[in-house]
Design a protein around this motif. Sequence first.
Motif, PDB file in Angstrom:
ATOM      1  N   ARG A 142     -77.341 -59.414  27.816  1.00 51.71           N
ATOM      2  CA  ARG A 142     -77.490 -58.244  26.929  1.00 51.71           C
ATOM      3  C   ARG A 142     -78.242 -57.128  27.642  1.00 51.71           C
ATOM      4  O   ARG A 142     -77.875 -55.958  27.576  1.00 51.71           O
ATOM      5  CB  ARG A 142     -78.254 -58.635  25.660  1.00 51.71           C
ATOM      6  CG  ARG A 142     -77.493 -59.559  24.740  1.00 51.71           C
ATOM      7  CD  ARG A 142     -78.309 -59.857  23.483  1.00 51.71           C
ATOM      8  NE  ARG A 142     -78.376 -58.689  22.605  1.00 51.71           N
ATOM      9  CZ  ARG A 142     -77.450 -58.388  21.709  1.00 51.71           C
ATOM     10  NH1 ARG A 142     -76.383 -59.157  21.599  1.00 51.71           N
ATOM     11  NH2 ARG A 142     -77.566 -57.331  20.961  1.00 51.71           N
ATOM     12  N   LYS A 143     -79.294 -57.511  28.357  1.00 55.82           N
ATOM     13  CA  LYS A 143     -80.078 -56.524  29.075  1.00 55.82           C
ATOM     14  C   LYS A 143     -79.241 -55.841  30.165  1.00 55.82           C
ATOM     15  O   LYS A 143     -79.298 -54.633  30.353  1.00 55.82           O
ATOM     16  CB  LYS A 143     -81.296 -57.213  29.705  1.00 55.82           C
ATOM     17  CG  LYS A 143     -82.592 -56.506  29.359  1.00 55.82           C
ATOM     18  CD  LYS A 143     -83.764 -57.384  29.660  1.00 55.82           C
ATOM     19  CE  LYS A 143     -84.676 -56.779  30.697  1.00 55.82           C
ATOM     20  NZ  LYS A 143     -85.712 -57.751  31.097  1.00 55.82           N
ATOM     21  N   LEU A 144     -78.447 -56.671  30.854  1.00 54.85           N
ATOM     22  CA  LEU A 144     -77.644 -56.130  31.937  1.00 54.85           C
ATOM     23  C   LEU A 144     -76.561 -55.187  31.421  1.00 54.85           C
ATOM     24  O   LEU A 144     -76.213 -54.206  32.071  1.00 54.85           O
ATOM     25  CB  LEU A 144     -76.999 -57.266  32.734  1.00 54.85           C
ATOM     26  CG  LEU A 144     -77.968 -57.943  33.707  1.00 54.85           C
ATOM     27  CD1 LEU A 144     -77.392 -59.223  34.231  1.00 54.85           C
ATOM     28  CD2 LEU A 144     -78.322 -56.991  34.843  1.00 54.85           C
ATOM     29  N   MET A 145     -76.039 -55.495  30.232  1.00 54.73           N
ATOM     30  CA  MET A 145     -75.039 -54.600  29.657  1.00 54.73           C
ATOM     31  C   MET A 145     -75.654 -53.224  29.453  1.00 54.73           C
ATOM     32  O   MET A 145     -75.008 -52.200  29.654  1.00 54.73           O
ATOM     33  CB  MET A 145     -74.519 -55.143  28.321  1.00 54.73           C
ATOM     34  CG  MET A 145     -73.584 -56.334  28.461  1.00 54.73           C
ATOM     35  SD  MET A 145     -72.016 -55.953  29.256  1.00 54.73           S
ATOM     36  CE  MET A 145     -71.013 -55.518  27.841  1.00 54.73           C
ATOM     37  N   GLU A 146     -76.921 -53.200  29.059  1.00 53.85           N
ATOM     38  CA  GLU A 146     -77.603 -51.919  28.917  1.00 53.85           C
ATOM     39  C   GLU A 146     -77.773 -51.249  30.268  1.00 53.85           C
ATOM     40  O   GLU A 146     -77.584 -50.058  30.420  1.00 53.85           O
ATOM     41  CB  GLU A 146     -78.970 -52.110  28.249  1.00 53.85           C
ATOM     42  CG  GLU A 146     -78.878 -52.158  26.745  1.00 53.85           C
ATOM     43  CD  GLU A 146     -80.204 -52.553  26.117  1.00 53.85           C
ATOM     44  OE1 GLU A 146     -81.277 -52.247  26.701  1.00 53.85           O
ATOM     45  OE2 GLU A 146     -80.158 -53.187  25.035  1.00 53.85           O
ATOM     46  N   THR A 147     -78.131 -52.067  31.263  1.00 45.90           N
ATOM     47  CA  THR A 147     -78.303 -51.530  32.614  1.00 45.90           C
ATOM     48  C   THR A 147     -77.031 -50.826  33.095  1.00 45.90           C
ATOM     49  O   THR A 147     -77.090 -49.765  33.705  1.00 45.90           O
ATOM     50  CB  THR A 147     -78.637 -52.669  33.599  1.00 45.90           C
ATOM     51  OG1 THR A 147     -79.702 -53.428  33.059  1.00 45.90           O
ATOM     52  CG2 THR A 147     -79.022 -52.122  34.957  1.00 45.90           C
TER      53      THR A 147
ATOM     54  N   ASN B  91     -73.579 -55.319  22.252  1.00 43.78           N
ATOM     55  CA  ASN B  91     -72.899 -56.031  21.171  1.00 43.78           C
ATOM     56  C   ASN B  91     -71.440 -56.338  21.492  1.00 43.78           C
ATOM     57  O   ASN B  91     -70.766 -57.012  20.722  1.00 43.78           O
ATOM     58  CB  ASN B  91     -72.969 -55.214  19.877  1.00 43.78           C
ATOM     59  CG  ASN B  91     -74.392 -55.121  19.382  1.00 43.78           C
ATOM     60  OD1 ASN B  91     -75.145 -56.095  19.467  1.00 43.78           O
ATOM     61  ND2 ASN B  91     -74.786 -53.943  18.924  1.00 43.78           N
ATOM     62  N   SER B  92     -70.958 -55.819  22.605  1.00 45.87           N
ATOM     63  CA  SER B  92     -69.547 -56.068  22.923  1.00 45.87           C
ATOM     64  C   SER B  92     -69.377 -57.287  23.831  1.00 45.87           C
ATOM     65  O   SER B  92     -68.318 -57.506  24.387  1.00 45.87           O
ATOM     66  CB  SER B  92     -68.923 -54.830  23.572  1.00 45.87           C
ATOM     67  OG  SER B  92     -69.649 -54.457  24.706  1.00 45.87           O
ATOM     68  N   LEU B  93     -70.437 -58.104  23.949  1.00 46.80           N
ATOM     69  CA  LEU B  93     -70.352 -59.281  24.816  1.00 46.80           C
ATOM     70  C   LEU B  93     -69.325 -60.307  24.349  1.00 46.80           C
ATOM     71  O   LEU B  93     -68.853 -61.125  25.136  1.00 46.80           O
ATOM     72  CB  LEU B  93     -71.718 -59.962  24.915  1.00 46.80           C
ATOM     73  CG  LEU B  93     -72.702 -59.347  25.915  1.00 46.80           C
ATOM     74  CD1 LEU B  93     -74.047 -60.036  25.812  1.00 46.80           C
ATOM     75  CD2 LEU B  93     -72.156 -59.459  27.326  1.00 46.80           C
ATOM     76  N   ASP B  94     -68.997 -60.287  23.055  1.00 50.03           N
ATOM     77  CA  ASP B  94     -68.034 -61.283  22.578  1.00 50.03           C
ATOM     78  C   ASP B  94     -66.598 -60.769  22.636  1.00 50.03           C
ATOM     79  O   ASP B  94     -65.699 -61.390  22.095  1.00 50.03           O
ATOM     80  CB  ASP B  94     -68.388 -61.728  21.149  1.00 50.03           C
ATOM     81  CG  ASP B  94     -68.506 -60.547  20.213  1.00 50.03           C
ATOM     82  OD1 ASP B  94     -68.386 -59.388  20.698  1.00 50.03           O
ATOM     83  OD2 ASP B  94     -68.718 -60.750  18.999  1.00 50.03           O
ATOM     84  N   ARG B  95     -66.403 -59.637  23.307  1.00 47.63           N
ATOM     85  CA  ARG B  95     -65.034 -59.133  23.437  1.00 47.63           C
ATOM     86  C   ARG B  95     -64.380 -59.665  24.710  1.00 47.63           C
ATOM     87  O   ARG B  95     -65.034 -60.204  25.591  1.00 47.63           O
ATOM     88  CB  ARG B  95     -65.055 -57.616  23.487  1.00 47.63           C
ATOM     89  CG  ARG B  95     -65.468 -57.017  22.168  1.00 47.63           C
ATOM     90  CD  ARG B  95     -64.851 -55.670  22.013  1.00 47.63           C
ATOM     91  NE  ARG B  95     -65.807 -54.737  21.407  1.00 47.63           N
ATOM     92  CZ  ARG B  95     -65.847 -53.469  21.704  1.00 47.63           C
ATOM     93  NH1 ARG B  95     -65.024 -52.973  22.624  1.00 47.63           N
ATOM     94  NH2 ARG B  95     -66.696 -52.678  21.118  1.00 47.63           N
ATOM     95  N   TYR B  96     -63.069 -59.456  24.797  1.00 47.52           N
ATOM     96  CA  TYR B  96     -62.308 -59.939  25.946  1.00 47.52           C
ATOM     97  C   TYR B  96     -62.023 -58.783  26.926  1.00 47.52           C
ATOM     98  O   TYR B  96     -62.011 -57.615  26.519  1.00 47.52           O
ATOM     99  CB  TYR B  96     -61.001 -60.559  25.464  1.00 47.52           C
ATOM    100  CG  TYR B  96     -61.225 -61.886  24.794  1.00 47.52           C
ATOM    101  CD1 TYR B  96     -61.236 -63.064  25.545  1.00 47.52           C
ATOM    102  CD2 TYR B  96     -61.478 -61.975  23.428  1.00 47.52           C
ATOM    103  CE1 TYR B  96     -61.479 -64.282  24.946  1.00 47.52           C
ATOM    104  CE2 TYR B  96     -61.725 -63.188  22.818  1.00 47.52           C
ATOM    105  CZ  TYR B  96     -61.728 -64.343  23.584  1.00 47.52           C
ATOM    106  OH  TYR B  96     -61.971 -65.550  23.008  1.00 47.52           O
TER     107      TYR B  96
END
Lengths: 543, 313
Positions: free
Chosen positions: A407-412, A418-423
């Motif tokens: 989650r932190k890296l997605m921000e980075t 919140n889109s981690l569960d997407r494909y």
Amino acid sequence: MSEAKKPVLEVRNLSVTLPKGADREFAVDKVSFTVNPGEIVCLVGESGSGKSVIAFTVMGLLAKALKPSSGEILLQGENILAASEGRLRELRCTRMSMIFQEPMTALNPVMTCGEQIDEVLNTHTSLDAAQRKAKIIAILDRVKLPEPERIYASYPHQLSGGQRQRIMIAMALVLDPVLLIADEPTTALDVTTQAEILKLIAELQATEGTGVLFITHDFGVVAEIAHRVAVLRWGGLVEMGPTEQILSRPEHAYTKMLISSVPSIHPVHRGARKEGITVLRTEKLGKVYSGKSFFQKARVVKAAVDVDLDIRKGETLGIVGESGSGKSTVARCIARLIDPTDGKVFLGDTEIATMPAGKLRPHRRKVQIVFQDPYRSMNPRITVGEFIIEGPMNFGLKRDEAMARARKLMETVRLDPNSLDRYPHQFSGGQRQRICIARALAMEPELLIADEAVSALDVSVQKQVLELLDEIRQRLNLAVLFITHDLRVAAQICDYVAVMSKGRVVEYGSAEQVFGAPRDDYTKALFAAAPGRHWEFGKFATA
Amino acid sequence: MLDFIARRLVAIIPVLTVVAVLVFLMLRLTPGDPAAVIAGDNATSDQINDIREKLGLNEPIWTQFAIWIGNILQGNFGESFFFKKTVAELIAQRIEPTLALAMCTLIFAVCVSVPLGVLAAYRQGSVLDRIVMAFCVMGFSVPGFVIGYCLIYVFAIELGWLPVQGYIRIGVNFWQFLERMVLPSLTLSVGFIALISRITRASVLEVLNEDYIRTARAKGLSSRVVLMRHALRNAAVPILTVIGLGVAILIGGAVVTESVFGLPGLGRLTVEAVLSRDFPTIQTVILMFSVVYVVVNLLIDISYTVFDPRIRY
């Protein structure tokens, strides 16, 4: 307008409808432009701008799902959209011809080049075999292929990419068409070959007075070859004008943004080399491929020879070279995706070049790679979150901790956590490449290898990803090995540059030094071939 | 190239060794005694034992194997337990109908299925394509003997156009030979046609998406030329592969088809030999089928080079 100056191609109000369910209604939306005899008109745009669709519509080669819904296409006054399939066949290669992006796949692999050109003459003329052969040899000579007789009898796989593109050009121009459509004809070629092909097209076109519709995404190429430029976005024409005007005084904000995204070929000043810990050092690294056969003589290919490099913390080292120069081989040897055959690789103080695979495992975490094609380097069937945490969990991190890190890296990388569960298919190419970067960072590497990591992206997206990479390097004090064929990209992101040719490092120094005063002949040739090198993009004249 | 052929031919040896051992063991380890079959229902156990002794079946199994292999290496395939002939004679006698059936089926199936597959690919999604695909599913799923009996019922019994069964040697009367080949070949080719047209369709469909097909169209060539000259030749390699693999179907199918149509071929010989536990005949026929299979596939591999200049051995 005199009779001779009548446009060879007039596109009026052309619209092409996309099938239902696409992201927009029109692939091409009310586009109008003309191509005059002896003129090169460039259609420029990013992917999805509709530039290729226009080319295929003119040739009548559109995919069945796409339908021209309004407008006219006049080839010397004749409306092609109203022409029958039989009439279109008569026009192809006689009055309008097309060359394509991928010379590697555009020729039929099971027919000789001569046969393939002969087909054109056989279909459209009543020449006898001897006359046809003479004409083919003549055109092969005109596109400057050496030993036309030998080339005539060669199969495509026996020729280089540049030679194949010359065959395509010969095939397209053998019947002196009035219009040549070139769809990214140099994109798949090396920069030196690209320069030769561009020169060839311009020469042939000027002597015969052929009108050329040239499709490209590369403003360097535009600056090099175009008389007039049309900028496209989302199927619509943004603006059109003479090359000089569009490049230096664009009116539309989109054109300005696009042109300013083109990386400058002059390196940014990075200051003196900071004292830092050496993260990676190679010593006489080499990789030899040998195809052994029981009866035949062994074929030996030296993909990398005596490569000495070092990268310190917080530094970006670029390896620049054409295809086959060995730059990717070096990267893969360093990551031990392939085993080097000579020399040493020190990761910190540990020598990893000869380390057995079992002992290597703990060190794998320290070197991470971001690959070229974000579409194919992600497994389409697992979510982005799983994709990112797989590595850390493999090295013993608990699931929820790994997820928190993701989650932190997605921000980075400036994506929504919140889109981690997407494909993967739910993201664009640029977003996917950010996810790939996040995945690499999740392993907390000491060295990040970017193997042509921005080459598949549109310039505007490329710019963002490059900025992101540089920011991450600074913030995490990361060592980055950046592999690219693109000199402009290298100039913008690298502290140090190693130029490779035929497996060897021919020049190695700070970016400023290598770009500012290249010493090696090969480096000089490489820079001389860079398209649009005399043009400083994005420095617009004030209106 | 010669080097490649030599290596492939040498590779037949281990294949045949494995086949020989397996066939030999399976025959000895499954129940059923050839001596008992030969002696008949009313024989005493002494009589049966005499016969076993005479056939050499009382020897230890490895001795039997060694004798058999030794004989084969000298070119002697042994004598049939049952037909009172050498196996070589037996096979020579029975090979013609099987060869004829296989050839007719192969030619017919290829001539029908390749154009069908190309057309189905060219008109993907059309009615024709759907009919061809439906036929393929049917061809795979309906067993050969059902097709055989249906054909016999319609063409031989109801319409009376063709004979029900039997075989006339090709040298005796060519026309009658052909008449008697039609229904068996049709029967045997249904599955084969289904297989080849499916793979042709898939292979051509893939090739039609290639860039050089687009180039060919951009040259102003007609659809027919694009399809036959550019697409089909590039699609040839997978099609050839499947034809090679399909030879196994032919061999298996010949057993059933020959029985249905009363053809005195190798297929029926195999059935008869198995039922009567005629060990030497079964062993030899199966060895021969494996040689045929390996050689056919070698020929197919060599033929790739004709269609694709990039393939060099």
